[in-house]
Design a protein around this motif. Structure first.
Motif, PDB file in Angstrom:
ATOM      1  N   ARG A 165      75.623 106.290  23.682  1.00  0.00           N
ATOM      2  CA  ARG A 165      76.699 106.739  24.608  1.00  0.00           C
ATOM      3  C   ARG A 165      76.338 107.573  25.713  1.00  0.00           C
ATOM      4  O   ARG A 165      76.853 107.354  26.765  1.00  0.00           O
ATOM      5  N   VAL A 166      75.449 108.532  25.331  1.00  0.00           N
ATOM      6  CA  VAL A 166      75.011 109.374  26.175  1.00  0.00           C
ATOM      7  C   VAL A 166      74.021 108.877  27.224  1.00  0.00           C
ATOM      8  O   VAL A 166      73.685 109.045  28.134  1.00  0.00           O
ATOM      9  N   GLU A 167      72.998 108.243  26.563  1.00  0.00           N
ATOM     10  CA  GLU A 167      71.704 107.997  27.256  1.00  0.00           C
ATOM     11  C   GLU A 167      71.654 106.406  28.051  1.00  0.00           C
ATOM     12  O   GLU A 167      70.675 106.323  28.670  1.00  0.00           O
ATOM     13  N   THR A 168      72.769 105.597  27.716  1.00  0.00           N
ATOM     14  CA  THR A 168      72.800 104.492  28.501  1.00  0.00           C
ATOM     15  C   THR A 168      74.229 104.436  28.991  1.00  0.00           C
ATOM     16  O   THR A 168      75.134 105.108  28.906  1.00  0.00           O
ATOM     17  N   THR A 169      74.311 102.980  29.616  1.00  0.00           N
ATOM     18  CA  THR A 169      75.769 102.707  30.174  1.00  0.00           C
ATOM     19  C   THR A 169      76.548 101.876  29.475  1.00  0.00           C
ATOM     20  O   THR A 169      77.781 101.298  29.674  1.00  0.00           O
ATOM     21  N   VAL A 170      76.160 101.689  28.117  1.00  0.00           N
ATOM     22  CA  VAL A 170      77.014 100.490  27.473  1.00  0.00           C
ATOM     23  C   VAL A 170      78.348 100.915  27.271  1.00  0.00           C
ATOM     24  O   VAL A 170      79.236  99.946  27.207  1.00  0.00           O
ATOM     25  N   PHE A 171      78.618 102.257  26.907  1.00  0.00           N
ATOM     26  CA  PHE A 171      79.934 102.639  26.657  1.00  0.00           C
ATOM     27  C   PHE A 171      80.849 103.362  28.002  1.00  0.00           C
ATOM     28  O   PHE A 171      81.791 103.890  27.775  1.00  0.00           O
ATOM     29  N   SER A 172      80.195 102.849  29.039  1.00  0.00           N
ATOM     30  CA  SER A 172      80.749 103.574  30.214  1.00  0.00           C
ATOM     31  C   SER A 172      82.007 102.960  30.645  1.00  0.00           C
ATOM     32  O   SER A 172      82.992 103.736  31.330  1.00  0.00           O
ATOM     33  N   TRP A 173      82.371 101.828  29.929  1.00  0.00           N
ATOM     34  CA  TRP A 173      83.663 101.273  30.568  1.00  0.00           C
ATOM     35  C   TRP A 173      84.922 102.065  29.777  1.00  0.00           C
ATOM     36  O   TRP A 173      86.177 101.897  30.131  1.00  0.00           O
ATOM     37  N   MET A 174      84.400 102.789  28.974  1.00  0.00           N
ATOM     38  CA  MET A 174      85.606 103.524  27.832  1.00  0.00           C
ATOM     39  C   MET A 174      86.139 104.673  28.976  1.00  0.00           C
ATOM     40  O   MET A 174      87.327 105.138  28.575  1.00  0.00           O
ATOM     41  N   GLU A 175      85.325 105.104  29.807  1.00  0.00           N
ATOM     42  CA  GLU A 175      85.598 106.412  30.791  1.00  0.00           C
ATOM     43  C   GLU A 175      86.154 106.117  31.927  1.00  0.00           C
ATOM     44  O   GLU A 175      86.554 106.730  32.751  1.00  0.00           O
ATOM     45  N   LEU A 176      86.438 104.538  32.050  1.00  0.00           N
ATOM     46  CA  LEU A 176      87.062 104.291  33.173  1.00  0.00           C
ATOM     47  C   LEU A 176      88.665 104.515  33.390  1.00  0.00           C
ATOM     48  O   LEU A 176      89.124 104.725  34.410  1.00  0.00           O
ATOM     49  N   GLY A 177      89.296 104.857  32.503  1.00  0.00           N
ATOM     50  CA  GLY A 177      90.813 105.238  32.359  1.00  0.00           C
ATOM     51  C   GLY A 177      91.118 105.557  30.959  1.00  0.00           C
ATOM     52  O   GLY A 177      90.510 105.362  30.123  1.00  0.00           O
ATOM     53  N   THR A 178      92.287 105.942  30.937  1.00  0.00           N
ATOM     54  CA  THR A 178      92.957 106.475  29.604  1.00  0.00           C
ATOM     55  C   THR A 178      93.225 105.299  28.860  1.00  0.00           C
ATOM     56  O   THR A 178      93.137 105.453  27.468  1.00  0.00           O
ATOM     57  N   VAL A 179      93.688 104.098  29.405  1.00  0.00           N
ATOM     58  CA  VAL A 179      94.129 102.771  28.658  1.00  0.00           C
ATOM     59  C   VAL A 179      92.776 102.289  27.850  1.00  0.00           C
ATOM     60  O   VAL A 179      92.813 102.134  26.561  1.00  0.00           O
ATOM     61  N   GLU A 180      91.716 102.256  28.527  1.00  0.00           N
ATOM     62  CA  GLU A 180      90.470 102.009  28.106  1.00  0.00           C
ATOM     63  C   GLU A 180      89.950 102.771  26.990  1.00  0.00           C
ATOM     64  O   GLU A 180      89.342 102.341  25.760  1.00  0.00           O
ATOM     65  N   PHE A 181      90.195 103.981  27.243  1.00  0.00           N
ATOM     66  CA  PHE A 181      89.673 105.152  26.199  1.00  0.00           C
ATOM     67  C   PHE A 181      90.452 105.089  24.775  1.00  0.00           C
ATOM     68  O   PHE A 181      90.003 105.065  23.824  1.00  0.00           O
ATOM     69  N   TYR A 182      91.618 104.928  24.927  1.00  0.00           N
ATOM     70  CA  TYR A 182      92.642 104.829  23.418  1.00  0.00           C
ATOM     71  C   TYR A 182      92.402 103.443  23.021  1.00  0.00           C
ATOM     72  O   TYR A 182      92.189 103.381  21.756  1.00  0.00           O
ATOM     73  N   ALA A 183      92.266 102.319  23.692  1.00  0.00           N
ATOM     74  CA  ALA A 183      91.859 101.225  23.324  1.00  0.00           C
ATOM     75  C   ALA A 183      90.523 101.044  22.525  1.00  0.00           C
ATOM     76  O   ALA A 183      90.398 100.418  21.360  1.00  0.00           O
ATOM     77  N   ALA A 184      89.655 101.662  23.165  1.00  0.00           N
ATOM     78  CA  ALA A 184      88.308 101.731  22.261  1.00  0.00           C
ATOM     79  C   ALA A 184      88.367 102.609  21.040  1.00  0.00           C
ATOM     80  O   ALA A 184      87.754 102.321  19.977  1.00  0.00           O
ATOM     81  N   THR A 185      89.256 103.613  20.905  1.00  0.00           N
ATOM     82  CA  THR A 185      89.371 104.511  19.970  1.00  0.00           C
ATOM     83  C   THR A 185      89.935 103.711  18.731  1.00  0.00           C
ATOM     84  O   THR A 185      89.660 103.830  17.622  1.00  0.00           O
ATOM     85  N   ALA A 186      91.087 103.220  19.127  1.00  0.00           N
ATOM     86  CA  ALA A 186      91.873 102.367  18.382  1.00  0.00           C
ATOM     87  C   ALA A 186      91.089 100.921  17.657  1.00  0.00           C
ATOM     88  O   ALA A 186      90.930 100.875  16.364  1.00  0.00           O
ATOM     89  N   VAL A 187      90.049 100.291  18.492  1.00  0.00           N
ATOM     90  CA  VAL A 187      89.505  99.419  18.001  1.00  0.00           C
ATOM     91  C   VAL A 187      88.309  99.806  17.053  1.00  0.00           C
ATOM     92  O   VAL A 187      87.866  99.410  15.980  1.00  0.00           O
ATOM     93  N   ALA A 188      87.522 101.042  17.264  1.00  0.00           N
ATOM     94  CA  ALA A 188      86.779 101.683  16.473  1.00  0.00           C
ATOM     95  C   ALA A 188      87.318 101.890  15.116  1.00  0.00           C
ATOM     96  O   ALA A 188      86.721 101.813  14.005  1.00  0.00           O
ATOM     97  N   ALA A 189      88.541 102.609  15.090  1.00  0.00           N
ATOM     98  CA  ALA A 189      89.104 102.965  13.833  1.00  0.00           C
ATOM     99  C   ALA A 189      89.539 101.882  13.066  1.00  0.00           C
ATOM    100  O   ALA A 189      89.057 101.861  11.813  1.00  0.00           O
ATOM    101  N   VAL A 190      90.085 100.779  13.652  1.00  0.00           N
ATOM    102  CA  VAL A 190      90.252  99.512  12.851  1.00  0.00           C
ATOM    103  C   VAL A 190      89.079  99.049  12.246  1.00  0.00           C
ATOM    104  O   VAL A 190      89.093  98.620  11.113  1.00  0.00           O
ATOM    105  N   LEU A 191      88.102  98.978  13.074  1.00  0.00           N
ATOM    106  CA  LEU A 191      86.883  98.332  12.674  1.00  0.00           C
ATOM    107  C   LEU A 191      86.217  99.026  11.610  1.00  0.00           C
ATOM    108  O   LEU A 191      85.810  98.518  10.576  1.00  0.00           O
ATOM    109  N   GLY A 192      86.478 100.470  11.663  1.00  0.00           N
ATOM    110  CA  GLY A 192      85.920 101.411  10.607  1.00  0.00           C
ATOM    111  C   GLY A 192      86.602 100.980   9.101  1.00  0.00           C
ATOM    112  O   GLY A 192      85.965 101.036   8.052  1.00  0.00           O
ATOM    113  N   VAL A 193      87.997 100.909   9.292  1.00  0.00           N
ATOM    114  CA  VAL A 193      88.808 100.759   7.959  1.00  0.00           C
ATOM    115  C   VAL A 193      88.362  99.210   7.426  1.00  0.00           C
ATOM    116  O   VAL A 193      88.351  99.307   6.436  1.00  0.00           O
ATOM    117  N   LEU A 194      88.268  98.139   8.267  1.00  0.00           N
ATOM    118  CA  LEU A 194      87.911  97.035   8.018  1.00  0.00           C
ATOM    119  C   LEU A 194      86.452  96.908   7.212  1.00  0.00           C
ATOM    120  O   LEU A 194      86.325  96.412   6.233  1.00  0.00           O
TER     121      LEU A 194
END
Length: 290
Positions: free
Chosen positions: A249-278
């Motif tokens: 996350r820090v050293e590459t641009t793989v997750f730079s899309w998360m920082e584009l806006g609030t919607v993207e950030f919340y969506a990424a958080t929700a997806v990560a949480a749901v994936l973690g639960v699964l």
């Protein structure tokens, strides 16, 4: 008091749990100080080479903690008898599947937790965290991968899950030779308490509020993974997954899309949480029937 009685006393058993953490503190800080002095003598900037020095200090500390881990495994304790029975029930394929799911589970949990902490704004008010974070990502990606993603998770899992959690279980779990229902329930409660206490110790060691919360929550998950596998490799792979994603996350641009806006950030958080639960459900389902 004879030696056997002294070794079974509550004070001795409490010291038996804390002592390896003390050894860890002394070994890693002494090593870090010596390597810092050497770097300064050679004309290098210790701040710029922090991760390289930290990686070397971790490598030096590992044998000290491995000695405690191996000693515990060689003793016929309640905890390690339970662990040996658990891992013996799993085929090589199941162990491999556990490893893959746990690495991914750690990555998803780490991403979701990091994002939640960013949303809480605790990172902005914790100067201790900001200083540590700056040091961790100041030595180049090579030492971040070798140190933060491999050697440091190995050392911390060896200590906090392999030694501390195991010794807490041995302290808290009473003998249940007759395998009564009440005894099994009491053992489950004791294991949960041991998970929480070991996770709190794991959080405290990081010495700032943000990492205390992050490591504390993650520590409970890692101890549960150790129970599922019957070995600390599950916790190790999950820890490696969480740290690897942080470096990515820090050293590459793989997750730079998360920082584009609030919607993207919340969506990424929700997806990560749901994936973690699964993934947690997948791990539980994979291991519930041996």
């Amino acid at each position: 008091m004879n030696p056997k009685e002294r070794m079974s006393s509550p004070i001795f058993r409490a010291v038996h749990i804390i002592y390896p953490i003390f050894v860890y503190f002394v070994a890693i800080n002494l090593s870090m100080s010596l390597f810092t002095m050497l770097a300064t003598f050679l004309g290098a900037d210790p701040q710029e080479q922090y991760m390289a020095l930290q990686t070397a200090a971790v490598a030096v500390t590992i044998p000290f903690i491995a000695r405690h881990y191996q000693k515990d495994k060689n003793e016929p304790t309640v905890f390690w008898e339970h662990m040996d029975l658990e891992i013996a029930k799993k085929s090589s394929i199941k162990r491999m599947m556990n490893g893959i799911l746990m690495f991914l589970g750690g990555a998803a949990a780490g991403l979701a937790l990091n994002n939640l902490l960013i949303l809480s704004q605790l990172e902005e008010i914790s100067q201790g965290y900001q200083q540590v974070n700056e040091q961790l990502f100041s030595g180049g990606i090579l030492f971040e991968l070798l140190g933060a993603c491999l050697l440091t998770p190995f050392l911390e899992e060896l200590l906090y899950r392999g030694v501390v959690y195991g010794r807490l279980c041995d302290l808290m779990i009473l003998d249940n030779d007759k395998k009564t229902a009440q005894g099994k329930k009491r053992e489950r409660v004791s294991r949960i308490l041991a998970m929480i206490i070991s996770a709190l110790l794991f959080g405290v060691i990081h010495m700032n509020l943000v990492q205390f919360i992050y490591a504390g929550v993650l520590g409970i998950f890692l101890a549960w993974l150790m129970e599922q596998t019957g070995h600390f490799y599950g916790a190790l792979l999950a820890h490696m997954g969480a740290n690897f994603l942080a470096v990515l996350r820090v050293e590459t641009t793989v997750f730079s899309w998360m920082e584009l806006g609030t919607v993207e950030f919340y969506a990424a958080t929700a997806v990560a949480a749901v994936l973690g639960v699964l993934l947690v459900l997948g791990i539980w389902f994979l291991n519930k029937n041996h």
